[in-house]
Design an enzyme around this catalytic site. Structure first.
Site, PDB file in Angstrom:
ATOM      1  N   ASP A 132       0.870  -1.166   0.000  1.00  0.00           N
ATOM      2  CA  ASP A 132       0.000   0.000   0.000  1.00  0.00           C
ATOM      3  C   ASP A 132       0.911   1.222   0.000  1.00  0.00           C
ATOM      4  O   ASP A 132       2.082   1.118   0.355  1.00  0.00           O
ATOM      5  CB  ASP A 132      -0.863  -0.055   1.269  1.00  0.00           C
ATOM      6  N   ASP A 137      -0.002   5.159   0.814  1.00  0.00           N
ATOM      7  CA  ASP A 137      -0.161   6.156   1.887  1.00  0.00           C
ATOM      8  C   ASP A 137      -0.169   5.496   3.270  1.00  0.00           C
ATOM      9  O   ASP A 137      -0.977   4.607   3.539  1.00  0.00           O
ATOM     10  CB  ASP A 137      -1.455   6.948   1.685  1.00  0.00           C
TER      11      ASP A 137
END
Ligand SMILES: [Mg+2]
Length: 191
Positions: free
Chosen positions: A16, A18
């Protein structure tokens, strides 16, 4: 109890973005390269992880595009900067997938839906979900990984998030560098 994680160079890593690679901007999006800030230790961590994994793939929800707050080319500029900076320190990201779709859009690509994972498997020869790890900072990332049969790693310093994800996360670390260290410890230094 932490289950031993045996990986070899045929494994792939899904990250992922952020909250794992770069600092989240509260109630906003990283719209420009200058707003992109690596979290501490991440560049070093990805340089180490690049030695270990066959593919490193970023899967990121970016509904700022769907909301009209940023354009696809702005996002691509952010990702170009991220990849260039990583390359400079010996890191590598093989592919970035993003979903521009809105939260309530019944999207097939927005995590926890599995579209970005399926696309990665289609495009990256030899990528297998059972030999893949999904690393993220939310339950949605963990669910995405589990739906595809991956091992899941939660990156957070929030004890409540850890408790919330205890069913879906196989491992938890405070940051990406701690995860990288643990992998190298368990598998030896490679020397
Ligand atoms: Mg995140």
């Amino acid at each position: 109890m932490i289950r031993t994680l045996e990986i070899d160079s045929s494994w792939s890593l899904f990250l992922d973005r952020d909250g794992v690679i770069n600092r989240r901007i509260p109630d906003d999006y990283v719209k420009n390269p200058e707003d992109f800030e690596f979290l501490p230790g991440v560049e070093e961590a990805i340089a180490f992880l690049a030695e270990k994994f066959r593919y490193i793939v970023v899967v990121t929800n970016q509904q700022g595009i769907g909301r009209g707050l940023m354009t696809t080319s702005q996002l691509e500029a952010v990702h170009r900067k991220m990849m260039d900076d990583l390359q400079e320190v010996g890191g590598r990201i093989d592919k970035v997938y993003f979903s521009p779709d809105l939260k309530n859009s019944k999207s097939f690509t927005r995590k926890p839906a599995v579209g970005m994972g399926l696309r990665a498997r289609k495009e990256l020869t030899g990528l297998r979900f059972r030999d893949s790890i999904m690393v993220g900072d939310t339950g949605s990332d963990m669910l995405f990984g589990k739906r595809l049969g991956m091992t899941t790693v939660l990156i957070t310093q929030d004890i409540y998030e850890i408790r919330k994800c205890s069913e879906l996360a196989d491992f938890s670390f405070p940051d990406l560098i701690s995860f990288a260290r643990a992998l190298f410890m368990r598998n030896g230094s490679g020397e």
